[in-house]
Design an enzyme around this catalytic site. Structure first.
Site, mmCIF file in Angstrom:
data_model
loop_
_atom_site.group_PDB
_atom_site.id
_atom_site.type_symbol
_atom_site.label_atom_id
_atom_site.label_comp_id
_atom_site.label_asym_id
_atom_site.label_seq_id
_atom_site.Cartn_x
_atom_site.Cartn_y
_atom_site.Cartn_z
ATOM 1 N N HIS A 1 2.454 6.333 -1.533
ATOM 2 C CA HIS A 1 1.912 5.117 -2.148
ATOM 3 C C HIS A 1 0.443 5.363 -2.507
ATOM 4 C CE1 HIS A 1 4.970 1.969 -0.471
ATOM 5 N NE2 HIS A 1 5.573 3.062 -0.921
ATOM 6 N N CYS B 1 0.731 1.090 4.047
ATOM 7 C CA CYS B 1 -0.634 1.347 3.573
ATOM 8 C C CYS B 1 -1.658 0.561 4.388
ATOM 9 C CB CYS B 1 -0.732 1.014 2.089
ATOM 10 S SG CYS B 1 0.345 2.072 1.080
ATOM 11 N N SER C 1 -1.629 -5.604 -3.665
ATOM 12 C CA SER C 1 -1.706 -5.876 -2.230
ATOM 13 C C SER C 1 -0.985 -4.779 -1.442
ATOM 14 C CB SER C 1 -1.067 -7.238 -1.946
ATOM 15 O OG SER C 1 -1.160 -7.584 -0.594
ATOM 16 N N GLU D 1 -2.463 3.952 -1.945
ATOM 17 C CA GLU D 1 -3.496 3.900 -0.920
ATOM 18 C C GLU D 1 -3.419 5.107 0.010
ATOM 19 O OE1 GLU D 1 -2.165 -0.261 -2.076
ATOM 20 O OE2 GLU D 1 -1.174 1.620 -1.534
ATOM 21 N N CYS E 1 1.160 -2.585 1.076
ATOM 22 C CA CYS E 1 2.337 -2.804 1.915
ATOM 23 C C CYS E 1 1.969 -2.556 3.383
ATOM 24 C CB CYS E 1 3.471 -1.868 1.477
ATOM 25 S SG CYS E 1 3.197 -0.135 1.937
#
Length: 146
Positions: free
Chosen positions: A53, A83, A78, A55, A80
């Site tokens: 992901h 992250c 936003s 991040e 998850c």
């Protein structure tokens, strides 16, 4: 330090991910002065790595550091739970989020741990993600574990 300027950089990463055939989610890590120390975008489709992901990729790209508690994480979407947990593990104290309309991650977990969260509700981030979800619901559902 202007969080909107940092978000523009994260958005550039998101667009790069989309151009590569992946999900349009981008992230940057910056120091307190706003200098970007790492960047990344969602690479899950491109690499086959379900943990890639935006991040997490950004944090990986930052390498070994000792200044995590002085950094700011910026993400177009936003974060998850994975992250969020990674950010908490490295004690990143501030998170800037482009939008949380298309997906509301684990923001309450940030709050419970005293992390400062700013949601910019950026129209470009909202539109980019909304269009992607409509065009690729299968990839989106795979990304969020559905």
């Amino acid at each position: 330090m202007d969080p909107r300027l940092l978000l523009r950089e994260a958005l550039a990463e998101a667009k790069l991910g989309l151009k590569e055939g992946g999900l349009p989610i981008g992230s940057v890590l910056a120091d307190a002065s706003g200098r970007i120390v790492a960047r990344g975008h969602n690479l899950r489709v491109q690499t086959g790595d379900p943990t890639a992901h935006a991040e997490v990729v950004s944090i990986r790209n930052a390498g070994r550091r000792r200044d995590w508690p002085q950094l700011i994480l910026v993400s177009t979407l936003s974060p998850c739970i994975m992250c969020t947990g990674t950010s908490l593990l490295f004690r990143i104290p501030r998170v800037v989020i482009g939008e949380n309309r298309n997906f509301l991650g684990a923001e309450e977990l940030f709050a419970q741990n005293g992390i400062g969260v700013t949601v910019l509700d950026d129209p470009e981030c909202v539109a980019l993600m909304r269009a992607f979800i409509a065009q690729h619901p299968d990839l989106w559902n795979e990304d969020v574990g559905k």
